[in-house]
Design an enzyme around this catalytic site. Structure first.
Site, PDB file in Angstrom:
ATOM      1  N   ASN A  88       0.789  -1.228   0.000  1.00  0.00           N
ATOM      2  CA  ASN A  88       0.000   0.000   0.000  1.00  0.00           C
ATOM      3  C   ASN A  88       0.826   1.285   0.000  1.00  0.00           C
ATOM      4  OD1 ASN A  88      -2.502   1.716   0.823  1.00  0.00           O
ATOM      5  ND2 ASN A  88      -1.013   2.053   2.462  1.00  0.00           N
ATOM      6  N   SER A 140      -4.492   2.502  -8.405  1.00  0.00           N
ATOM      7  CA  SER A 140      -5.269   3.751  -8.497  1.00  0.00           C
ATOM      8  C   SER A 140      -6.069   3.705  -9.780  1.00  0.00           C
ATOM      9  CB  SER A 140      -4.324   4.954  -8.537  1.00  0.00           C
ATOM     10  OG  SER A 140      -5.036   6.129  -8.933  1.00  0.00           O
ATOM     11  N   TYR A 152       2.947   9.042 -11.924  1.00  0.00           N
ATOM     12  CA  TYR A 152       1.952   8.351 -11.100  1.00  0.00           C
ATOM     13  C   TYR A 152       1.084   7.439 -11.966  1.00  0.00           C
ATOM     14  CZ  TYR A 152      -1.488   7.731  -7.357  1.00  0.00           C
ATOM     15  OH  TYR A 152      -2.308   7.202  -6.398  1.00  0.00           O
ATOM     16  N   LYS A 156       1.122   3.397 -11.585  1.00  0.00           N
ATOM     17  CA  LYS A 156      -0.100   2.711 -11.131  1.00  0.00           C
ATOM     18  C   LYS A 156      -0.625   1.760 -12.222  1.00  0.00           C
ATOM     19  CE  LYS A 156      -0.415   4.362  -6.918  1.00  0.00           C
ATOM     20  NZ  LYS A 156      -0.221   3.491  -5.755  1.00  0.00           N
TER      21      LYS A 156
HETATM   22  P1  NAD Z   1      -0.630   8.758   3.004  1.00  0.00           P
HETATM   23  O1  NAD Z   1       0.409   9.760   2.639  1.00  0.00           O
HETATM   24  O2  NAD Z   1      -1.694   9.119   3.959  1.00  0.00           O
HETATM   25  O3  NAD Z   1       0.078   7.415   3.510  1.00  0.00           O
HETATM   26  C1  NAD Z   1       1.162   6.857   2.832  1.00  0.00           C
HETATM   27  C2  NAD Z   1       2.047   6.153   3.837  1.00  0.00           C
HETATM   28  O4  NAD Z   1       3.144   5.561   3.117  1.00  0.00           O
HETATM   29  C3  NAD Z   1       2.664   7.112   4.864  1.00  0.00           C
HETATM   30  O5  NAD Z   1       2.456   6.635   6.179  1.00  0.00           O
HETATM   31  C4  NAD Z   1       4.120   7.144   4.493  1.00  0.00           C
HETATM   32  O6  NAD Z   1       4.992   7.381   5.606  1.00  0.00           O
HETATM   33  C5  NAD Z   1       4.325   5.755   3.891  1.00  0.00           C
HETATM   34  N1  NAD Z   1       5.524   5.698   3.061  1.00  0.00           N
HETATM   35  C6  NAD Z   1       5.921   6.610   2.139  1.00  0.00           C
HETATM   36  N2  NAD Z   1       7.113   6.268   1.642  1.00  0.00           N
HETATM   37  C7  NAD Z   1       7.472   5.102   2.240  1.00  0.00           C
HETATM   38  C8  NAD Z   1       8.596   4.249   2.149  1.00  0.00           C
HETATM   39  N3  NAD Z   1       9.639   4.542   1.332  1.00  0.00           N
HETATM   40  N4  NAD Z   1       8.643   3.121   2.882  1.00  0.00           N
HETATM   41  C9  NAD Z   1       7.612   2.827   3.742  1.00  0.00           C
HETATM   42  N5  NAD Z   1       6.528   3.607   3.883  1.00  0.00           N
HETATM   43  C10 NAD Z   1       6.453   4.737   3.155  1.00  0.00           C
HETATM   44  O7  NAD Z   1      -1.260   8.315   1.594  1.00  0.00           O
HETATM   45  P2  NAD Z   1      -2.567   7.467   1.265  1.00  0.00           P
HETATM   46  O8  NAD Z   1      -3.521   8.396   0.639  1.00  0.00           O
HETATM   47  O9  NAD Z   1      -2.985   6.651   2.399  1.00  0.00           O
HETATM   48  O10 NAD Z   1      -1.976   6.541   0.101  1.00  0.00           O
HETATM   49  C11 NAD Z   1      -1.760   5.146   0.271  1.00  0.00           C
HETATM   50  C12 NAD Z   1      -1.687   4.497  -1.108  1.00  0.00           C
HETATM   51  O11 NAD Z   1      -2.907   4.727  -1.799  1.00  0.00           O
HETATM   52  C13 NAD Z   1      -0.577   5.025  -2.012  1.00  0.00           C
HETATM   53  O12 NAD Z   1      -0.026   3.965  -2.744  1.00  0.00           O
HETATM   54  C14 NAD Z   1      -1.311   5.983  -2.928  1.00  0.00           C
HETATM   55  O13 NAD Z   1      -0.648   6.165  -4.158  1.00  0.00           O
HETATM   56  C15 NAD Z   1      -2.631   5.243  -3.096  1.00  0.00           C
HETATM   57  N6  NAD Z   1      -3.766   6.067  -3.529  1.00  0.00           N
HETATM   58  C16 NAD Z   1      -4.137   7.150  -2.795  1.00  0.00           C
HETATM   59  C17 NAD Z   1      -5.213   7.920  -3.241  1.00  0.00           C
HETATM   60  C18 NAD Z   1      -5.675   9.146  -2.499  1.00  0.00           C
HETATM   61  O14 NAD Z   1      -6.410   9.961  -3.089  1.00  0.00           O
HETATM   62  N7  NAD Z   1      -5.305   9.340  -1.237  1.00  0.00           N
HETATM   63  C19 NAD Z   1      -5.901   7.540  -4.409  1.00  0.00           C
HETATM   64  C20 NAD Z   1      -5.487   6.411  -5.107  1.00  0.00           C
HETATM   65  C21 NAD Z   1      -4.416   5.661  -4.652  1.00  0.00           C
END
Ligand code: NAD
Length: 262
Positions: A88, A140, A152, A156
């Site tokens: 994730n 995504s 991105y 994805k």
């Molecule tokens: P977020 O920023 O709230 O959480 C992401 C987490 O990943 C953080 O806790 C961060 O510390 C951790 N992280 C980042 N780099 C890291 C690394 N090198 N090693 C270990 N951990 C690491 O983001 P989110 O919105 O919860 O996103 C989670 C996933 O969902 C991501 O892959 C993101 O691309 C995907 N996503 C998010 C959205 C959105 O709109 N929020 C939409 C589609 C997909």
């Protein structure tokens, strides 16, 4: 419905925040044992205190191959097995197509493309030993239709293909591999300083929260962001025992935002 996840050992990366945190809470409610990885150790420890199940936390930068191997070994030593892997951890960025730095593209590919492959490969021997396993990748909708930055969208899309490839590879040893494709989700990735909300605000000239709201109203048929819990529901379901025959899918959880039907 009994999801069959009690006492299953579940790895979640990026568990300290947003979607990963909601996923961890959802598995804990099912009685799973958790192994949580993130670069934010404080966030992991705070979450660990909230969860009513056995939880192992480790500060892991998943872009570091050695750190991933050590983490997976530690999880297996602690729990004696690994049942589910949720890839994730990730991030997102807005930016200019022509000037977007190549090194950032590479860094994001390390984080969201190579790391899931690496972790899946590290877990496969444990799944084989179990005779059962499940992988869920947080991809995504922008892996299906453009909408984010080129890096991105590309990464994805690769996650969706990685999911499909591994689903075929792993099926003979009873492991399903699926992706969840969220649309925009209400997490710190939008609201935290310097993140997407600020980037959207500077692109539109609006206040941050107004810009975030405007984006949902103009782009998402349901007119709102997903709650992280709604992504967690899909993730937990896909890794559950009753859903085990489902493999190779990339399930949209997007309030109707994707225009095509695959
Ligand atoms: P977020 O920023 O709230 O959480 C992401 C987490 O990943 C953080 O806790 C961060 O510390 C951790 N992280 C980042 N780099 C890291 C690394 N090198 N090693 C270990 N951990 C690491 O983001 P989110 O919105 O919860 O996103 C989670 C996933 O969902 C991501 O892959 C993101 O691309 C995907 N996503 C998010 C959205 C959105 O709109 N929020 C939409 C589609 C997909």
């Amino acid at each position: 419905m009994d999801l069959g996840l009690k006492d299953r050992v579940v790895i979640v990366t990026g568990a300290a925040s947003g979607i990963g945190k909601a996923i961890s809470i959802a598995y804990a409610k099912e009685g799973a044992k958790l192994a949580l990885a993130d670069i934010n150790l404080e966030g992991l420890k705070n979450l660990q205190k909230e969860l009513q199940t056995e939880v192992y936390v480790e500060k892991v930068d998943i872009t570091n191959a050695d750190a991933c191997k050590t983490f997976v070994d530690n999880v297996a030593n602690k729990f004696g097995k690994i049942d589910v892997l949720v890839n994730n951890a990730g991030t997102a960025l807005m930016g200019d197509m022509e000037t977007f730095p190549e090194e950032v593209f590479r860094k994001h590919a390390e984080l969201m493309m190579y790391a899931p492959v690496r972790l899946t490969n590290l877990c496969i021997p444990y799944f084989k030993k179990n005779g059962w396993g499940s992988v869920v990748n947080t991809a995504s909708i922008f892996g299906k239709q453009p909408g984010g930055l080129i890096s991105y969208d590309t990464i994805k899309a690769a996650d969706i293909m990685i999911t499909k490839d591994y689903s075929a590879y792993c099926a003979p040893f009873n492991v399903n591999v699926n992706a969840v494709c969220p649309g925009p989700v209400d997490t710190p990735l939008w609201h935290a300083d310097g993140q997407l909300g600020d980037q959207l605000a500077s692109a539109t000239g609006m206040d941050k929260e107004a810009a975030i709201d405007w984006f949902a109203k103009t782009n998402i048929p349901m007119g709102r962001y997903a709650k992280p819990e709604e992504i967690a529901t899909a993730t937990v379901f896909l890794s559950s025992v009753p859903a085990h025959y489902i493999t190779g899918v990339a399930l949209n959880v997007d309030g109707g935002m994707v225009k095509c039907c695959f």
